[in-house]
Design a protein around this motif. Structure first.
Motif, PDB file in Angstrom:
ATOM      1  N   VAL A  71       0.841  -1.205   0.000  1.00 39.85           N
ATOM      2  CA  VAL A  71       0.000   0.000   0.000  1.00 39.85           C
ATOM      3  C   VAL A  71       0.873   1.251   0.000  1.00 39.85           C
ATOM      4  N   SER A  72       1.971   1.196   0.746  1.00 35.13           N
ATOM      5  CA  SER A  72       2.867   2.351   0.777  1.00 35.13           C
ATOM      6  C   SER A  72       3.437   2.640  -0.605  1.00 35.13           C
ATOM      7  N   ARG A  73       3.801   1.590  -1.343  1.00 38.33           N
ATOM      8  CA  ARG A  73       4.336   1.777  -2.700  1.00 38.33           C
ATOM      9  C   ARG A  73       3.275   2.346  -3.645  1.00 38.33           C
ATOM     10  N   VAL A  74       2.017   1.946  -3.438  1.00 40.92           N
ATOM     11  CA  VAL A  74       0.931   2.438  -4.286  1.00 40.92           C
ATOM     12  C   VAL A  74       0.607   3.897  -3.977  1.00 40.92           C
ATOM     13  N   CYS A  75       0.729   4.283  -2.700  1.00 43.05           N
ATOM     14  CA  CYS A  75       0.259   5.615  -2.283  1.00 43.05           C
ATOM     15  C   CYS A  75       1.347   6.683  -2.271  1.00 43.05           C
ATOM     16  N   ASP A  76       2.586   6.313  -2.012  1.00 39.61           N
ATOM     17  CA  ASP A  76       3.595   7.363  -1.833  1.00 39.61           C
ATOM     18  C   ASP A  76       3.949   8.080  -3.133  1.00 39.61           C
ATOM     19  N   MET A  77       3.476   7.519  -4.276  1.00 42.13           N
ATOM     20  CA  MET A  77       3.739   8.209  -5.549  1.00 42.13           C
ATOM     21  C   MET A  77       3.086   9.578  -5.577  1.00 42.13           C
ATOM     22  N   GLU A  78       1.922   9.708  -4.910  1.00 41.77           N
ATOM     23  CA  GLU A  78       1.197  10.983  -4.955  1.00 41.77           C
ATOM     24  C   GLU A  78       1.802  12.024  -4.024  1.00 41.77           C
ATOM     25  N   HIS A  79       2.607  11.573  -3.049  1.00 42.19           N
ATOM     26  CA  HIS A  79       3.255  12.526  -2.145  1.00 42.19           C
ATOM     27  C   HIS A  79       4.518  13.124  -2.770  1.00 42.19           C
ATOM     28  N   LYS A  80       5.064  12.436  -3.772  1.00 41.71           N
ATOM     29  CA  LYS A  80       6.306  12.892  -4.380  1.00 41.71           C
ATOM     30  C   LYS A  80       6.019  13.742  -5.614  1.00 41.71           C
ATOM     31  N   GLY A  81       6.663  14.865  -5.699  1.00 44.52           N
ATOM     32  CA  GLY A  81       6.510  15.724  -6.867  1.00 44.52           C
ATOM     33  C   GLY A  81       5.168  16.413  -6.966  1.00 44.52           C
ATOM     34  N   SER A  82       4.448  16.524  -5.820  1.00 46.95           N
ATOM     35  CA  SER A  82       3.137  17.190  -5.820  1.00 46.95           C
ATOM     36  C   SER A  82       2.190  16.593  -6.857  1.00 46.95           C
ATOM     37  N   THR A  83       2.189  15.267  -6.969  1.00 49.50           N
ATOM     38  CA  THR A  83       1.331  14.610  -7.951  1.00 49.50           C
ATOM     39  C   THR A  83      -0.143  14.792  -7.636  1.00 49.50           C
ATOM     40  N   TRP A  84      -0.472  14.910  -6.325  1.00 47.97           N
ATOM     41  CA  TRP A  84      -1.870  15.149  -5.951  1.00 47.97           C
ATOM     42  C   TRP A  84      -2.407  16.380  -6.666  1.00 47.97           C
ATOM     43  N   LYS A  85      -1.615  17.456  -6.684  1.00 46.63           N
ATOM     44  CA  LYS A  85      -2.071  18.704  -7.310  1.00 46.63           C
ATOM     45  C   LYS A  85      -2.282  18.509  -8.805  1.00 46.63           C
ATOM     46  N   LEU A  86      -1.420  17.726  -9.439  1.00 43.77           N
ATOM     47  CA  LEU A  86      -1.573  17.472 -10.866  1.00 43.77           C
ATOM     48  C   LEU A  86      -2.847  16.672 -11.147  1.00 43.77           C
ATOM     49  N   LEU A  87      -3.122  15.686 -10.298  1.00 44.34           N
ATOM     50  CA  LEU A  87      -4.322  14.871 -10.493  1.00 44.34           C
ATOM     51  C   LEU A  87      -5.593  15.689 -10.330  1.00 44.34           C
ATOM     52  N   LEU A  88      -5.555  16.662  -9.404  1.00 49.99           N
ATOM     53  CA  LEU A  88      -6.754  17.454  -9.154  1.00 49.99           C
ATOM     54  C   LEU A  88      -7.024  18.472 -10.256  1.00 49.99           C
ATOM     55  N   THR A  89      -6.066  18.658 -11.154  1.00 47.51           N
ATOM     56  CA  THR A  89      -6.307  19.574 -12.272  1.00 47.51           C
ATOM     57  C   THR A  89      -7.179  18.935 -13.357  1.00 47.51           C
ATOM     58  N   VAL A  90      -7.328  17.603 -13.314  1.00 55.07           N
ATOM     59  CA  VAL A  90      -8.218  16.923 -14.261  1.00 55.07           C
ATOM     60  C   VAL A  90      -9.524  16.578 -13.549  1.00 55.07           C
ATOM     61  N   SER A  91     -10.511  16.180 -14.334  1.00 54.42           N
ATOM     62  CA  SER A  91     -11.851  15.964 -13.771  1.00 54.42           C
ATOM     63  C   SER A  91     -11.975  14.590 -13.130  1.00 54.42           C
ATOM     64  N   ILE A  92     -11.154  14.354 -12.121  1.00 52.07           N
ATOM     65  CA  ILE A  92     -11.220  13.111 -11.362  1.00 52.07           C
ATOM     66  C   ILE A  92     -11.333  13.473  -9.886  1.00 52.07           C
ATOM     67  N   THR A  93     -12.325  12.941  -9.224  1.00 54.84           N
ATOM     68  CA  THR A  93     -12.489  13.237  -7.804  1.00 54.84           C
ATOM     69  C   THR A  93     -11.478  12.444  -6.979  1.00 54.84           C
ATOM     70  N   ARG A  94     -11.196  12.953  -5.789  1.00 56.05           N
ATOM     71  CA  ARG A  94     -10.271  12.228  -4.920  1.00 56.05           C
ATOM     72  C   ARG A  94     -10.866  10.889  -4.487  1.00 56.05           C
ATOM     73  N   GLY A  95     -12.191  10.834  -4.391  1.00 55.30           N
ATOM     74  CA  GLY A  95     -12.831   9.578  -4.023  1.00 55.30           C
ATOM     75  C   GLY A  95     -12.563   8.481  -5.043  1.00 55.30           C
ATOM     76  N   ARG A  96     -12.567   8.824  -6.324  1.00 54.61           N
ATOM     77  CA  ARG A  96     -12.295   7.829  -7.362  1.00 54.61           C
ATOM     78  C   ARG A  96     -10.818   7.411  -7.345  1.00 54.61           C
ATOM     79  N   ILE A  97      -9.948   8.371  -7.103  1.00 50.95           N
ATOM     80  CA  ILE A  97      -8.523   8.026  -6.985  1.00 50.95           C
ATOM     81  C   ILE A  97      -8.296   7.106  -5.786  1.00 50.95           C
ATOM     82  N   TYR A  98      -8.964   7.432  -4.671  1.00 52.75           N
ATOM     83  CA  TYR A  98      -8.850   6.622  -3.453  1.00 52.75           C
ATOM     84  C   TYR A  98      -9.319   5.190  -3.730  1.00 52.75           C
ATOM     85  N   ALA A  99     -10.465   5.076  -4.449  1.00 53.07           N
ATOM     86  CA  ALA A  99     -11.008   3.749  -4.761  1.00 53.07           C
ATOM     87  C   ALA A  99     -10.086   2.967  -5.696  1.00 53.07           C
ATOM     88  N   SER A 100      -9.507   3.646  -6.676  1.00 54.07           N
ATOM     89  CA  SER A 100      -8.633   2.955  -7.620  1.00 54.07           C
ATOM     90  C   SER A 100      -7.370   2.442  -6.929  1.00 54.07           C
TER      91      SER A 100
END
Length: 249
Positions: A71-100
């Motif tokens: 789980v750490s390998r799957v999740c820590d990608m979004e903490h590096k390089g501010s990937t969360w901010k990049l994902l939120l610029t597209v029309s994907i909710t955080r709930g869908r990212i969390y589920a995926s």
């Protein structure tokens, strides 16, 4: 490409499958060695009961740690390089990212369980265990391991996405491994409060020592423990998803 497909695509160079294979290799080597020694000393205990019971006990030690690393390998990608901010610029909710991410980690751990089960069946066939009793013992082993893994993954994902430092997530996995291994020593009321204890708690076979002789005996698991664990997992997932969706990035 779907969101779930993207999660697997992002893992292509992170050697997650290699890590799972290494963990399983260590666990199975330990399991097969201890079972072989036990069978040589006590040929009367030869059978699927002891093999699956020992595997369930070792899953309590290894799977919490393996889940935390996966789980750490799957999740820590979004903490590096501010990937969360990049994902939120597209029309994907955080709930869908969390589920995926949950589905991605679940699929990887399901693969680990299936590989382990295949190795156990191969070991049993090699030692000529009775095949007529395989399925009734294999199904509760698979069901208990899969359900417990889902709840552990939900808990680990909540922590991995909430806290950037993945050392906290890995520490929780190691604590879970210790509790999962020692859970049979706890009182039943205490044991049910820890999700890691259900690796052995949901399996209908246990050890019984009498007159310095160990036997494998059946026990009723009941309807409530798996239902309680399922409700616990759904609750952890919903609270974790809401918390991660509302936190600032």
């Amino acid at each position: 490409m779907s969101i779930l497909g993207l999660e697997f695509y992002k893992l292509r160079r992170r050697r997650v499958l290699l890590m799972i294979a290494l963990f399983l290799s260590v666990e199975l080597a330990w399991l097969f060695l201890s079972t072989s020694i036990s069978l040589s000393n006590n040929p009367d205990l030869a059978g699927w009961e002891g093999l699956f019971m020992t595997a369930a006990s070792m899953n309590g030690l290894f799977f919490p740690i393996l889940s935390s690393v996966t789980v750490s390998r799957v999740c820590d990608m979004e903490h590096k390089g501010s990937t969360w901010k990049l994902l939120l610029t597209v029309s994907i909710t955080r709930g869908r990212i969390y589920a995926s991410k949950f589905l991605c980690a679940s699929a990887l751990m399901l693969l680990a369980i299936l590989l382990e089960s295949a190795a156990l069946i191969g070991f049993g066939v090699m030692h000529q265990f009775e095949l007529s009793t395989l399925l009734p013992l294999l199904m509760p082993f698979l069901g208990g391991a899969i359900l417990t893994n889902q709840v552990v993954i939900a808990l680990q994902q909540w922590l991995s996405l909430s806290i950037k430092n993945q050392a906290f997530s890995l520490c929780l996995g190691m604590i879970g491994g210790f509790i999962g291994m020692a859970a049979p020593l706890f009182p039943a009321v205490v044991r049910r409060m820890f999700v890691w204890s259900y690796y052995t708690g949901l399996y209908p076979i246990t050890y019984d020592y009498s007159d310095s002789i160990m036997r494998f005996v059946t026990r009723p698991v009941g309807f409530l423990p798996p239902v309680f664990l399922f409700i616990m997992g759904v609750t952890i997932y919903i609270i974790g998803s809401i918390h991660v969706s509302r936190q600032e990035v």
